[in-house]
Write a protein that holds these residues in place. Structure first.
Motif, PDB file in Angstrom:
ATOM      1  N   ALA A 136       0.830  -1.205   0.000  1.00 18.35           N
ATOM      2  CA  ALA A 136       0.000   0.000   0.000  1.00 18.35           C
ATOM      3  C   ALA A 136       0.863   1.253   0.000  1.00 18.35           C
ATOM      4  O   ALA A 136       0.583   2.226  -0.724  1.00 18.35           O
ATOM      5  CB  ALA A 136      -0.925  -0.003   1.222  1.00 18.35           C
ATOM      6  N   HIS A 137       1.916   1.238   0.783  1.00 18.80           N
ATOM      7  CA  HIS A 137       2.813   2.389   0.893  1.00 18.80           C
ATOM      8  C   HIS A 137       3.446   2.726  -0.446  1.00 18.80           C
ATOM      9  O   HIS A 137       3.435   3.887  -0.884  1.00 18.80           O
ATOM     10  CB  HIS A 137       3.890   2.068   1.936  1.00 18.80           C
ATOM     11  N   HIS A 140       0.957   3.982  -3.130  1.00 16.75           N
ATOM     12  CA  HIS A 140       0.481   5.331  -2.844  1.00 16.75           C
ATOM     13  C   HIS A 140       1.552   6.383  -3.119  1.00 16.75           C
ATOM     14  O   HIS A 140       1.267   7.422  -3.735  1.00 16.75           O
ATOM     15  CB  HIS A 140       0.036   5.419  -1.385  1.00 16.75           C
ATOM     16  N   PHE A 141       2.771   6.117  -2.705  1.00 19.72           N
ATOM     17  CA  PHE A 141       3.816   7.134  -2.789  1.00 19.72           C
ATOM     18  C   PHE A 141       4.715   7.009  -4.020  1.00 19.72           C
ATOM     19  O   PHE A 141       5.404   7.955  -4.386  1.00 19.72           O
ATOM     20  CB  PHE A 141       4.689   7.114  -1.526  1.00 19.72           C
ATOM     21  N   GLY A 145       8.297   6.924  -2.085  1.00 15.91           N
ATOM     22  CA  GLY A 145       8.057   6.031  -0.962  1.00 15.91           C
ATOM     23  C   GLY A 145       9.211   5.886  -0.001  1.00 15.91           C
ATOM     24  O   GLY A 145       9.011   5.705   1.206  1.00 15.91           O
ATOM     25  N   SER A 150       4.166   5.457   6.864  1.00 14.52           N
ATOM     26  CA  SER A 150       2.738   5.172   6.876  1.00 14.52           C
ATOM     27  C   SER A 150       2.406   4.133   7.930  1.00 14.52           C
ATOM     28  O   SER A 150       3.281   3.399   8.403  1.00 14.52           O
ATOM     29  CB  SER A 150       2.268   4.685   5.497  1.00 14.52           C
ATOM     30  N   SER A 152      -0.746   1.125   8.529  1.00 16.50           N
ATOM     31  CA  SER A 152      -1.880   0.440   7.910  1.00 16.50           C
ATOM     32  C   SER A 152      -2.600  -0.422   8.926  1.00 16.50           C
ATOM     33  O   SER A 152      -1.964  -1.054   9.774  1.00 16.50           O
ATOM     34  CB  SER A 152      -1.406  -0.456   6.755  1.00 16.50           C
ATOM     35  N   ALA A 284       0.900   8.904   5.976  1.00 12.96           N
ATOM     36  CA  ALA A 284      -0.354   8.341   5.467  1.00 12.96           C
ATOM     37  C   ALA A 284      -0.877   7.254   6.390  1.00 12.96           C
ATOM     38  O   ALA A 284      -0.116   6.584   7.093  1.00 12.96           O
ATOM     39  CB  ALA A 284      -0.147   7.774   4.061  1.00 12.96           C
ATOM     40  N   PHE A 286      -3.520   3.921   6.090  1.00 10.67           N
ATOM     41  CA  PHE A 286      -4.214   3.057   5.144  1.00 10.67           C
ATOM     42  C   PHE A 286      -5.138   2.093   5.888  1.00 10.67           C
ATOM     43  O   PHE A 286      -4.789   1.575   6.951  1.00 10.67           O
ATOM     44  CB  PHE A 286      -3.225   2.247   4.310  1.00 10.67           C
ATOM     45  N   THR A 321      -2.456  11.894   4.710  1.00 13.34           N
ATOM     46  CA  THR A 321      -3.506  11.407   3.819  1.00 13.34           C
ATOM     47  C   THR A 321      -4.074  10.098   4.361  1.00 13.34           C
ATOM     48  O   THR A 321      -3.395   9.363   5.082  1.00 13.34           O
ATOM     49  CB  THR A 321      -2.965  11.169   2.398  1.00 13.34           C
ATOM     50  N   ALA A 323      -6.226   6.594   2.954  1.00 16.64           N
ATOM     51  CA  ALA A 323      -6.576   5.886   1.728  1.00 16.64           C
ATOM     52  C   ALA A 323      -6.847   4.423   2.027  1.00 16.64           C
ATOM     53  O   ALA A 323      -6.467   3.898   3.083  1.00 16.64           O
ATOM     54  CB  ALA A 323      -5.457   6.017   0.693  1.00 16.64           C
ATOM     55  N   PRO A 326      -4.906  -0.773  -1.823  1.00 14.38           N
ATOM     56  CA  PRO A 326      -5.334  -1.206  -3.154  1.00 14.38           C
ATOM     57  C   PRO A 326      -5.057  -2.684  -3.393  1.00 14.38           C
ATOM     58  O   PRO A 326      -4.200  -3.285  -2.732  1.00 14.38           O
ATOM     59  CB  PRO A 326      -4.457  -0.344  -4.077  1.00 14.38           C
TER      60      PRO A 326
END
Length: 349
Positions: A136-137, A140-141, A145, A150, A152, A284, A286, A321, A323, A326
């Motif tokens: 995910a990290h 997203h970045f 990154g 981040s 999660s 971030a 997640f 952020t 999110a 994904p």
């Protein structure tokens, strides 16, 4: 539908293996940073048959993904493996056992070392929450990154998660970092009137997993709400386990009781992220898991509730952020592959 692409030229690759309770998922990541498998490439994990059989199944998944992508074994530089935790940083399953690993032979078993010996290749281990968090990290970045952080939270049968700092998994001295489900969170204002302090399978009371997980729904949330609403259709189900699995579908449909349960879960994650904000101050946050793999409207609603219940300072809210994770079905294998790629020395050919 799944598709694969052949490795180009003489590029080296790493393989990612996501080991689950029912299936192994495999992928290949080449030296240019491209995944050669576009979707799931699954095979039975056979973990219930014990570690010897399961390690053989992982080796077969490895061979199969190379066959499917046309990658020669000599091109593989490292293998990434993830399994459900808890396990040590070196891939030794907890002496008390691990999620989905019911055979007693798994207790204290060195799954990373066994697979490394079986394949004759370096194997990099992470738990499944950490692997999904890493994927995910980096999605997203992107190229940024390696300079971002981040946190999660992955909601499933339990509550997994991961902490990423400077683009790498924070595993901790014993490999137990990122076990976010077992962080105690404030319960005042989260629980309903007369609702008992929720308990977790790990033995804790009032941790995040005791609320934000399928187990939490079955064990703690649903009994309370059905006692208050005995006329609800879920009360007619033959067991709490069956009823708990139906809550997500009802939540998608807008059922008030189900939405109340999921708001409690979102509140728990928000409070967990509030702790993270004061501990690591990540770029971030997640959220992943079955709860957000539902319809787009429901997933966004759930994320919005998490944001609403996460207390950030103004300075933090301006830069952080939120999110959804994904490609969650593929996130474990792809995160495992990314971790393996990070282990390959620069300049490798």
């Amino acid at each position: 539908m799944n598709s694969v692409r052949a490795v180009e030229g003489d590029r080296w690759v790493v393989v990612g293996l996501d080991n689950g309770g029912n299936a192994n998922n495999a992928t290949v990541l080449d030296s240019a940073g491209d995944f050669l498998v576009d979707g799931l490439l699954e095979s039975p994990s056979r973990v219930k048959e014990g570690p010897v059989v399961a390690v053989q199944a992982l080796a077969e998944a490895f061979d199969n993904v190379l066959d499917q992508t046309g990658v020669p074994r000599a091109a593989v530089r490292s293998v990434g493996l993830d399994t459900p935790g808890p396990a040590s940083a070196t891939g030794v399953i907890s002496a008390k056992g691990s999620t989905n690993f019911v055979d007693p032979a798994w207790r204290g078993f060195d799954v990373r070392g066994a697979l490394e010996e079986r394949l004759g290749l370096p194997v990099v281990y992470n738990n499944d929450g950490n692997a999904a968090a890493l994927y995910a990290h980096h999605v997203h970045f992107g190229l940024a990154g390696n300079s971002r952080s981040s946190v999660s939270a992955i909601v499933g049968t339990g509550l997994g998660g991961g902490v990423i700092e400077a683009g790498r998994i924070v595993s901790g001295a014993a490999g137990m970092a990122g076990e976010l489900g077992h962080v105690h969170i404030p319960m005042q204002g989260l629980l309903g009137d007369g609702q008992a302090l929720p308990s977790c399978n790990c033995g804790f009371e009032g941790d995040a997993e005791s609320v934000a997980s399928l187990t939490g729904i079955e064990r703690n949330l649903l009994p309370y709400w059905l006692a208050r609403h005995p006329e609800h259709p879920l009360a007619a189900e033959p067991s709490l386990a069956t009823a708990a699995k139906l809550v997500r579908g009802l939540g998608e449909a807008g059922d008030p009781l189900a939405r109340t349960i999921f708001e409690q879960q979102a509140t728990a994650i928000g409070r967990l992220f509030t702790i993270a904000a004061n501990f690591t101050d990540p770029d971030a946050y997640f959220v992943g898991g079955g709860v957000v793999q539902a319809g787009a409207e429901f997933g966004q609603w759930f994320l919005d509730q998490v944001v609403r219940h996460t207390s950030l300072r103004d300075e933090q809210r301006q830069v952080a952020t939120f999110a959804l994770v994904p490609d969650l079905d593929m996130a474990g294998a792809r995160g495992a592959a990314l971790a393996a790629r990070q282990s390959v020395p620069r300049g490798t050919t």
